[in-house]
Enzyme design. Structure first.
Site, PDB file in Angstrom:
ATOM      1  CE  LYS A   1      -7.157  -7.716   9.168  1.00 38.10           C
ATOM      2  NZ  LYS A   1      -6.104  -6.702   8.620  1.00 38.10           N
ATOM      3  CG  ASN A   2      -7.509  -6.783   5.421  1.00 42.04           C
ATOM      4  OD1 ASN A   2      -8.046  -6.605   6.162  1.00 42.04           O
ATOM      5  ND2 ASN A   2      -6.414  -7.924   4.442  1.00 42.04           N
TER       6      ASN A   2
ATOM      7  NE  ARG B   1       0.182   0.530   7.450  1.00 42.19           N
ATOM      8  CZ  ARG B   1       1.517   1.584   7.487  1.00 42.19           C
ATOM      9  NH1 ARG B   1       1.959   1.854   8.474  1.00 42.19           N
ATOM     10  NH2 ARG B   1       1.547   2.152   6.227  1.00 42.19           N
TER      11      ARG B   1
ATOM     12  CB  CYS C   1       3.715  -1.403  10.711  1.00 40.18           C
ATOM     13  SG  CYS C   1       3.220  -2.926   9.362  1.00 40.18           S
TER      14      CYS C   1
ATOM     15  NE  ARG D   1       1.618  -2.147   5.609  1.00 45.11           N
ATOM     16  CZ  ARG D   1       0.280  -2.717   6.170  1.00 45.11           C
ATOM     17  NH1 ARG D   1       0.784  -3.511   7.427  1.00 45.11           N
ATOM     18  NH2 ARG D   1      -0.340  -3.197   5.655  1.00 45.11           N
ATOM     19  N   PRO D   2       4.528   3.393   2.862  1.00 45.92           N
ATOM     20  CG  PRO D   2       5.273   3.545   0.485  1.00 45.92           C
ATOM     21  CD  PRO D   2       5.399   2.561   2.545  1.00 45.92           C
ATOM     22  CB  VAL D   3       0.332   6.313   2.726  1.00 50.45           C
ATOM     23  CG1 VAL D   3      -0.340   5.508   3.630  1.00 50.45           C
ATOM     24  CG2 VAL D   3       0.579   7.971   3.638  1.00 50.45           C
TER      25      VAL D   3
ATOM     26  CG  ASP E   1      -2.561 -10.165   4.162  1.00 50.26           C
ATOM     27  OD1 ASP E   1      -1.793  -9.769   4.561  1.00 50.26           O
ATOM     28  OD2 ASP E   1      -3.990  -9.883   3.849  1.00 50.26           O
TER      29      ASP E   1
ATOM     30  CB  ILE F   1       3.508  -7.725  -1.135  1.00 48.43           C
ATOM     31  CG1 ILE F   1       3.414  -8.829  -2.330  1.00 48.43           C
ATOM     32  CG2 ILE F   1       2.784  -6.357  -1.043  1.00 48.43           C
ATOM     33  CD1 ILE F   1       3.136  -8.058  -3.580  1.00 48.43           C
TER      34      ILE F   1
ATOM     35  NE  ARG G   1      -3.963  -5.219  14.831  1.00 51.08           N
ATOM     36  CZ  ARG G   1      -3.249  -3.708  13.820  1.00 51.08           C
ATOM     37  NH1 ARG G   1      -1.783  -4.263  14.382  1.00 51.08           N
ATOM     38  NH2 ARG G   1      -3.644  -3.013  13.448  1.00 51.08           N
TER      39      ARG G   1
HETATM   40  N1  EPU Z   1       2.681   1.087  -1.055  1.00 48.86           N
HETATM   41  C1  EPU Z   1       3.695   2.355  -1.861  1.00 48.86           C
HETATM   42  N2  EPU Z   1       2.890   3.468  -1.331  1.00 48.86           N
HETATM   43  C2  EPU Z   1       1.962   3.696  -1.516  1.00 48.86           C
HETATM   44  C3  EPU Z   1       1.474   2.763  -0.950  1.00 48.86           C
HETATM   45  C4  EPU Z   1       1.513   1.267  -1.072  1.00 48.86           C
HETATM   46  O1  EPU Z   1       5.008   1.843  -1.851  1.00 48.86           O
HETATM   47  O2  EPU Z   1       0.800   4.599  -0.941  1.00 48.86           O
HETATM   48  C5  EPU Z   1       3.430  -0.305  -1.268  1.00 48.86           C
HETATM   49  C6  EPU Z   1       3.692  -1.229  -0.108  1.00 48.86           C
HETATM   50  O3  EPU Z   1       4.711  -0.215   1.076  1.00 48.86           O
HETATM   51  C7  EPU Z   1       3.689  -2.402   0.267  1.00 48.86           C
HETATM   52  C8  EPU Z   1       2.774  -2.629  -1.506  1.00 48.86           C
HETATM   53  O4  EPU Z   1       2.587  -1.000  -1.894  1.00 48.86           O
HETATM   54  O5  EPU Z   1       4.758  -2.389  -0.683  1.00 48.86           O
HETATM   55  C9  EPU Z   1       1.323  -2.860  -1.011  1.00 48.86           C
HETATM   56  O6  EPU Z   1       1.036  -2.510  -0.012  1.00 48.86           O
HETATM   57  P1  EPU Z   1      -0.302  -1.529   0.329  1.00 48.86           P
HETATM   58  O7  EPU Z   1      -0.484  -0.250   0.069  1.00 48.86           O
HETATM   59  O8  EPU Z   1      -1.854  -3.127  -0.876  1.00 48.86           O
HETATM   60  O9  EPU Z   1      -1.398  -3.224   1.038  1.00 48.86           O
HETATM   61  P2  EPU Z   1      -2.020  -2.574   2.058  1.00 48.86           P
HETATM   62  O10 EPU Z   1      -3.417  -1.609   1.526  1.00 48.86           O
HETATM   63  O11 EPU Z   1      -1.685  -1.229   3.308  1.00 48.86           O
HETATM   64  C10 EPU Z   1      -3.787  -4.388   2.423  1.00 48.86           C
HETATM   65  C11 EPU Z   1      -4.190  -5.461   3.381  1.00 48.86           C
HETATM   66  C12 EPU Z   1      -2.704  -5.919   4.214  1.00 48.86           C
HETATM   67  C13 EPU Z   1      -2.031  -6.747   3.207  1.00 48.86           C
HETATM   68  C14 EPU Z   1      -1.668  -5.694   1.868  1.00 48.86           C
HETATM   69  C15 EPU Z   1      -1.038  -6.143   0.429  1.00 48.86           C
HETATM   70  C16 EPU Z   1      -6.267  -4.101   4.447  1.00 48.86           C
HETATM   71  C17 EPU Z   1      -6.516  -3.573   5.806  1.00 48.86           C
HETATM   72  N3  EPU Z   1      -4.656  -4.588   4.970  1.00 48.86           N
HETATM   73  O12 EPU Z   1      -2.386  -3.311   3.354  1.00 48.86           O
HETATM   74  O13 EPU Z   1      -3.423  -6.926   4.765  1.00 48.86           O
HETATM   75  O14 EPU Z   1      -1.178  -7.545   3.309  1.00 48.86           O
HETATM   76  O15 EPU Z   1      -2.852  -4.975   1.496  1.00 48.86           O
HETATM   77  O16 EPU Z   1      -2.415  -7.622   0.191  1.00 48.86           O
HETATM   78  O17 EPU Z   1      -6.590  -4.028   3.039  1.00 48.86           O
HETATM   79  C18 EPU Z   1      -3.654  -8.198   6.896  1.00 48.86           C
HETATM   80  O18 EPU Z   1      -4.681  -8.153   6.659  1.00 48.86           O
HETATM   81  O19 EPU Z   1      -2.269  -8.726   7.368  1.00 48.86           O
HETATM   82  C19 EPU Z   1      -2.687  -7.212   6.012  1.00 48.86           C
HETATM   83  C20 EPU Z   1      -1.335  -6.548   6.225  1.00 48.86           C
END
Ligand code: EPU
Length: 416
Positions: A22-23, A92, A116, A121-123, A304, A326, A396
């Site tokens: 998926k990811n 997301r 969530c 989970r900020p971007v 995960d 994380i 999902r």
């Molecule tokens: N973070 C920030 N700022 C940002 C982005 C992330 O502070 O701009 C923080 C997050 O809040 C978190 C950490 O960085 O504390 C890591 O988050 P990351 O961005 O790596 O997570 P993600 O990209 O949103 C993906 C997977 C998740 C998986 C995480 C960690 C996808 C679509 N989703 O999420 O998958 O848990 O990486 O490995 O690739 C799942 O499949 O169940 C799932 C949640």
């Protein structure tokens, strides 16, 4: 609303084929936005999130030919570079459209993902990175509005390792002018799979799989074909279920090399794990031993898989400390596991799991994807019937989970 009814106590036994990841599929589908020529993607899992991503792309004007486990995407005429609120709120990963749209069309409007179940989970790092490449970004009416002429290569340091952040910026950099260096990049296998797809489309990327990724921008990308890697989290979930039920399971089409941390912990729990190039065989004789762990970015133990290992520890011999580093709120499964009789205490970001002989069936509620997977594992070992409610979370990320577990001998049925 659909539920799963599970009568536990059967050791899983047999063979299961691991589905596409998926990811990895989600960013790869979004990558189709980077080119006017068609991208054909194979080994696509049939999941709600994948359907949402395809729907999102179609609304932008992408033409999609969907076949079982494959899709051909033609983004030659995108007229609406927008990811609307009603789709982003259900997934997301829609944020993955931001980089490609800004890079190819010079404009994107993507609804700002909210918090969530598992954390805030900020971007901010996605946004900061695009700004470093010269995009102008405004937050307007709940939307991220990005505009740019041509993105410019930049050195970008991310102070937290972010998977989709790395993917978004790597995609954007493919069409930027000059060289982009992503520092402290995510090393996850899904990032590498996306890079391979982009390279097949003509992108110039090196360093994928390390924490410094270098992208030399090109004017345009061409069409390509790419098969998505197998899902390491789905594979890990089946392995944990096999260990918890004291079963014997063979995984075919498994992403063996990406599972080192998980396999290591399964061996520590007492399982015998044999690996070949593309398959893994696990057998667990007797009661598992408790295994402590700490989640970390790849190649560390994946967040995960944390919930599934808490379920395994619930019936293990001894006490385990499981630390989540994380996400700040990823212990929602603990309360539900307690309803099955589990002994778990949470303090800060650590759960102390005291293994007991067996769990007892009850009705439990899934709160997010991996939490629901842990509830299924617990139900497979519990005595009596467990009903897992709100399994749309499970759908999902796990394709036809009840049919595949039933093939391994589980007594499991989907009920309305
Ligand atoms: N973070 C920030 N700022 C940002 C982005 C992330 O502070 O701009 C923080 C997050 O809040 C978190 C950490 O960085 O504390 C890591 O988050 P990351 O961005 O790596 O997570 P993600 O990209 O949103 C993906 C997977 C998740 C998986 C995480 C960690 C996808 C679509 N989703 O999420 O998958 O848990 O990486 O490995 O690739 C799942 O499949 O169940 C799932 C949640």
């Amino acid at each position: 609303m659909q539920k799963l009814s599970i009568h536990g106590g059967v050791p899983l036994s047999g063979e299961v084929r691991v589905a596409g990841a998926k990811n990895a599929a989600l960013p790869i589908l979004a990558a189709s936005l980077l080119s006017a020529a068609p991208l054909r993607v194979a080994n696509v899992p049939n999941l709600n999130d994948v359907r949402t991503m395809i729907e999102l792309l179609k609304r932008m004007g992408v033409k999609a030919k969907v076949q079982p486990h494959a899709v051909e995407l033609d983004a030659s005429s995108v007229d609406e570079p927008v990811a609307p609120y009603e789709l982003v709120k259900t997934m997301r990963a829609s944020i993955l459209a931001l980089g490609p749209l800004t890079a190819r069309f010079g404009e994107a409007r993507v609804s700002l993902p909210g918090g969530c179940a598992i954390g805030e989970r900020p971007v901010d790092l996605h946004i900061k990175g695009l700004e470093a490449m010269g995009a102008k970004i405004a937050i307007e009416a709940g939307y991220i509005h990005a505009t740019a002429k041509r993105l410019q290569g930049a050195r970008i340091f991310m102070d937290t390792v972010t998977v989709t952040g790395t993917e978004n910026l790597m995609m954007a950099a493919c069409l930027a002018q000059g060289e982009t260096v992503l520092e402290n990049a995510a090393r996850e296998p899904e990032v590498v799979d996306l890079a391979r797809c982009l390279i097949a489309m003509g992108a110039r990327i090196r360093g994928e799989g390390t924490d410094v990724i270098v992208i030399e921008g090109v004017h345009k990308l061409h069409g390509a074909e790419h098969a998505v890697m197998p899902d390491r989290i789905e594979a890990g979930t089946f392995l944990a279920a096999a260990a918890a039920t004291r079963g014997h399971v063979r995984l075919a089409e498994a992403p063996v090399a990406s599972l080192d941390a998980v396999i290591d912990k399964l061996r520590e729990a007492g399982a015998t794990v044999k690996t070949a190039a593309r398959s893994i065989e696990i057998s667990m004789r007797g009661r598992p031993r408790a295994v402590g762990l700490r989640t970390a970015p790849y190649p560390g133990f994946p967040t995960d898989m944390q919930a599934q290992f808490i379920a395994l520890n619930c019936v293990a011999e001894g006490t385990a400390f499981v630390t989540e580093t994380i996400f700040e709120n990823r212990f929602m499964h603990v309360q539900e596991l307690r309803r099955l009789g589990a002994h778990i205490e949470v303090e800060g970001n650590t759960a102390m799991v005291q293994g007991i002989e067996s769990l007892a069936g009850a009705t439990v509620m899934a709160t997010d994807l991996r939490a629901s997977a842990s509830l299924v594992i617990a139900a497979l070992v519990a005595t009596g019937e467990t009903v897992v409610d709100r399994i749309y979370h499970l759908d999902r990320g796990y394709e036809k989970i009840e049919a595949r577990l039933a093939e391994l001998g589980a007594r499991i049925a989907r009920v309305s």
